[in-house]
Design an enzyme around this catalytic site. Structure first.
Site, short mmCIF file in Angstrom:
data_model
loop_
_atom_site.label_atom_id
_atom_site.label_comp_id
_atom_site.label_asym_id
_atom_site.label_seq_id
_atom_site.Cartn_x
_atom_site.Cartn_y
_atom_site.Cartn_z
N ASP A 302 0.80 -1.24 0.00
CA ASP A 302 0.00 0.00 0.00
C ASP A 302 0.83 1.29 0.00
O ASP A 302 1.78 1.42 0.79
CB ASP A 302 -0.86 0.09 1.26
N ARG A 418 -7.47 -1.14 11.50
CA ARG A 418 -6.19 -0.63 10.98
C ARG A 418 -6.43 0.41 9.89
O ARG A 418 -7.55 0.64 9.46
CB ARG A 418 -5.34 -1.78 10.43
N ASP A 419 -5.33 0.99 9.43
CA ASP A 419 -5.26 1.88 8.27
C ASP A 419 -5.95 3.23 8.48
O ASP A 419 -6.92 3.57 7.79
CB ASP A 419 -5.85 1.20 7.01
N GLU A 466 -10.79 -2.41 4.71
CA GLU A 466 -9.40 -1.93 4.65
C GLU A 466 -9.20 -0.59 3.93
O GLU A 466 -9.87 -0.26 2.98
CB GLU A 466 -8.48 -2.93 3.92
#
Ligand code: FRU
Length: 714
Positions: A302, A418-419, A466
């Protein structure tokens, strides 16, 4: 000619060497007298007198890799025990008959899952498990390489024992591989190897061979661990050399520690240099994409922390500096003035500890210094990332991303997710963190903050997975008609309203924008002229014999436009791509008859094609670009390339295409960015042909521009 004294010295040295060899032989002779006793080498079609339960072990030893499994290596002979029959979900046991322990060691090769008690081999004496061992893997990635382990079984010499190989784990790495079980007087196991290094240069070079057993390597300074990572260390022929920046320890000493098969050393494995290894090859080697970002070495995924500041576009990215596959997540860092020429800088974020990797996140510029982190004249850059050991963490940089400081209040958000994507929300005068959250199904959660330090949970929207992105864009360029776009890793998005608390979609149907080898895109914070520029990860675009793996996709400018189906997000390569056009060949009105019609030779390897065709009576229209067919399927209304396809309806019987060709990919934009398709492809260097054809009837290319690109001449 040797002098007399030299000759005498030489003779004495030879004599001493011979004596020492003899002594060594004498010492080892006792052990060597007794041959090893083979318990099992699993070279037959069936398990012989071993018994199975369940289905994980199949009918007999496997011939290496099983369907759906990463390549299995490191076993001896042609077969091994491999409990991947039926994938990770299957379970079972494999048990030996009883044997007498006659040697001090049992040596064996083992690989697969690292789940104690669940993916393991047990030594059973008197009904008790007295020794147990697992494979090395407990997380995605990893390696299917078997490695030696050894049990000291001295306490049970003379007793009866049996072995039980167990697969009771059904999730990731839910299998176990075993081979070559031997009783021996010698340990075939592993030993902790330590080496003191005096840091003479900036880089420590590390040899890597993809598929070699993964070693945990620890680098200590004054007894304190400063780096710890997994590396497929090549003790013989490396595929490539990786490097660790040890500049901060120059002139001091570091201790390197790892576990190696008994008898192996790190002697040849570590080198110092002020240059990164193979610097010239890394920059110029044949197959490196020319206008797509690839890391100098290792793995990337990413894009992270995309932000513009002071004339520089910053690209941080998920990075494994020590291996060709995913793992050891760091934030790599590169900068560019124009989104096409990238300069890789030293790694921005290192994991704090082995179990605390730096997963994806984003960056913003805190113009108003709401965080109080700013120390100089330049506004502070603030990033949020997921620390796998702690939660969502904040770091900041007062020197344009070159060095980072941890906020002492980390983690700022603790949850299952996350993220984090940071953005400034003008309406509520607050920072927003849009973050993937799986506390209650797969969702994107929104948190708000006045200062990037203390965060308040606001709401969540389900059905996204995500790497969220969230931004507002004008529709058809009209500033008073703007909409919010909520976007996630799979390239699909929803349009709606966002008031700083809740995202309200206009329709619950997600729209696809990107297709193909593309994932986890992000847009730049603080972009010049308010442009919404996006970069994605060209997922699965690989470079098998190179020191690097995976690429970033071409930066695109996103816009919202009204279409007959409503407001839609469009992606087109950034206008900067025009600056690398070296020559342009133009054509008009090319009639396409069934059968192929090559264009005049275009001697370009890197290409930017744009044009439009009228479908006419054709069933399909093909633009074959250096041997890679890009096909418009008239009946299905799809654009297809390799294994990928994307929906693309014609406008009044016409289809417009833009195709970018680099050394690792073909990227296709249909109808001025209505649909985007990224495809991994490595066109043959020698094939420079462009062929256009219609199948099933005639079609017509209305206009076509072929731009030959040159990245270096600008
Ligand atoms: C998406 C992703 C993220 C995570 C990162 C780890 O590709 O799985 O969710 O932060 O990769 O590398």
């Amino acid at each position: 000619m040797r002098s007399f004294t030299q000759r005498r010295r030489f003779l004495v040295a030879s004599l001493l060497a011979a004596i020492s060899t003899l002594l060594q032989f004498a010492i080892e002779a006792n052990d060597a007298d007794r041959p090893d006793i083979l318990i099992a080498d699993f070279e037959s079609e069936n398990y012989g007198d071993w018994t199975t339960t369940g289905d994980a072990f199949g009918p007999g030893p496997a011939r290496g890799t099983l369907p759906g499994q990463m390549p299995v290596g490191g076993f001896l002979g042609e077969r091994l025990v491999n409990s991947f029959h039926g994938g990770d979900a299957s379970t079972g046991t494999l048990t030996s008959t009883q044997f007498t322990i006659e040697r001090s060691q049992i040596n064996f090769l083992i690989g697969g899952g690292a789940h104690p008690g669940q993916t393991c081999m047990n030594l059973i004496v008197d009904g008790q498990v007295v020794r147990t061992a697992t494979g090395p893997n407990d997380r995605p990635g990893g390696s299917e390489q078997l490695d030696w382990q050894s049990w000291d079984v001295t306490p049970w010499i003379g007793q009866k024992a049996s072995l039980q190989i167990v697969d009771q784990h059904t999730g990731g790495w839910g299998h176990i591989n075993v081979d070559q079980i031997v009783q021996s007087d010698r340990k075939q196991g592993r030993e902790t190897v330590r080496k003191d290094l005096h840091v003479r240069a900036r880089y420590l070079h590390l040899p890597v061979r993809t598929g070699a057993p993964k070693r945990r390597m620890t680098i200590k300074h004054d007894g304190k661990t400063v780096h710890e990572f997994d590396i497929e260390l090549a003790l013989d022929k490396p595929d490539f050399w990786s490097f660790l920046d040890v500049g901060p320890f120059r002139g001091q000493s570091l201790q390197v520690e790892t576990v190696l098969p008994a008898g192996q050393t790190l002697r040849e494995a570590l080198r110092f240099d002020d240059e990164v290894p193979n610097a010239w090859e890394i920059a110029h080697k044949f197959k490196r994409p020319q206008f797509h970002f690839t890391s100098r070495r290792g793995w990337l995924n990413d894009p992270n922390g995309l932000v513009w500041l002071d004339g520089e576009f910053h690209l941080f990215y998920q990075h494994n500096p020590y291996g060709w596959n995913w793992g050891n997540m760091h934030w790599g860092h590169a900068v560019s003035p124009d989104l096409l020429h990238w300069n890789e800088l030293p790694i921005a974020l290192y994991p704090r500890a082995y179990d605390d990797w730096c997963f994806s996140g984003s960056a913003v510029i805190d113009h108003k210094n709401t965080s109080g982190f700013q120390t100089g004249a330049l506004p502070v850059m603030v990033a949020a990332f997921t620390s796998t050991g702690r939660g969502e963490c904040i770091v900041y940089s007062n020197d344009r991303g070159r060095s980072w400081t941890e906020f002492e209040g980390n983690p700022v958000v603790r949850h299952k997710g996350r993220d984090p994507r940071l953005l400034w929300h003008e309406g509520s005068n607050r920072w927003i963190m849009a973050v993937y959250d799986e506390e209650d199904g797969q969702a994107i959660a929104f948190h708000s903050s006045p200062d990037l330090k203390s965060w308040t949970y606001e709401s969540r929207i389900k059905g996204f997975y995500e790497c969220p992105d969230l931004f507002a864009l004008p529709v058809d360029g009209k500033p008073d008609e703007s909409r919010w776009v909520l976007y996630a890793a799979d390239g699909q998005y929803m349009i709606g309203a966002f008031d700083g608390h809740v995202f309200t979609p206009e329709s619950n149907r997600k729209q696809p924008l990107w297709h193909g080898d593309f994932y986890a895109a992000q847009t730049f914070s603080n972009p010049p002229e308010g442009r919404r520029i996006q970069i994605g990860w060209g997922r699965d675009i690989t470079f098998p014999d190179m020191p690097f793996n995976q690429q970033m996709t071409i930066p695109c400018e996103l816009t919202l436009r009204s279409t007959r189906n409503g407001v839609r997000l469009f992606a087109e390569p950034v206008r900067e791509t025009a600056s690398i056009r070296a020559r342009t060949h133009r054509w008009q009105a090319i009639e396409l008859e069934p059968g192929k019609k090559p264009l005049e030779p275009v001697t370009g390897e890197l290409l930017d094609l744009e044009g439009e065709f009228e479908i006419g009576q054709a069933h399909s229209v093909t633009w074959n670009v250096r041997g890679v067919p890009v096909v418009y399927n008239v009946e299905k209304q799809t654009i297809e390339c390799r294994k990928h396809s994307a929906p693309l309806a014609p406008n009044d019987g016409r289809v417009a295409l833009r195709i970018l060709v680099d050394r690792g990919s073909v990227e296709i934009f249909g109808n001025k960015g209505e649909v985007a398709l990224s495809v991994g492809a490595r066109p043959a260097v020698t094939d420079r042909s462009l062929r256009f054809s219609a199948e099933g009837g005639t079609a017509r290319i209305l206009w076509l521009n072929v731009h030959v690109l040159d990245v270096n001449d600008q």
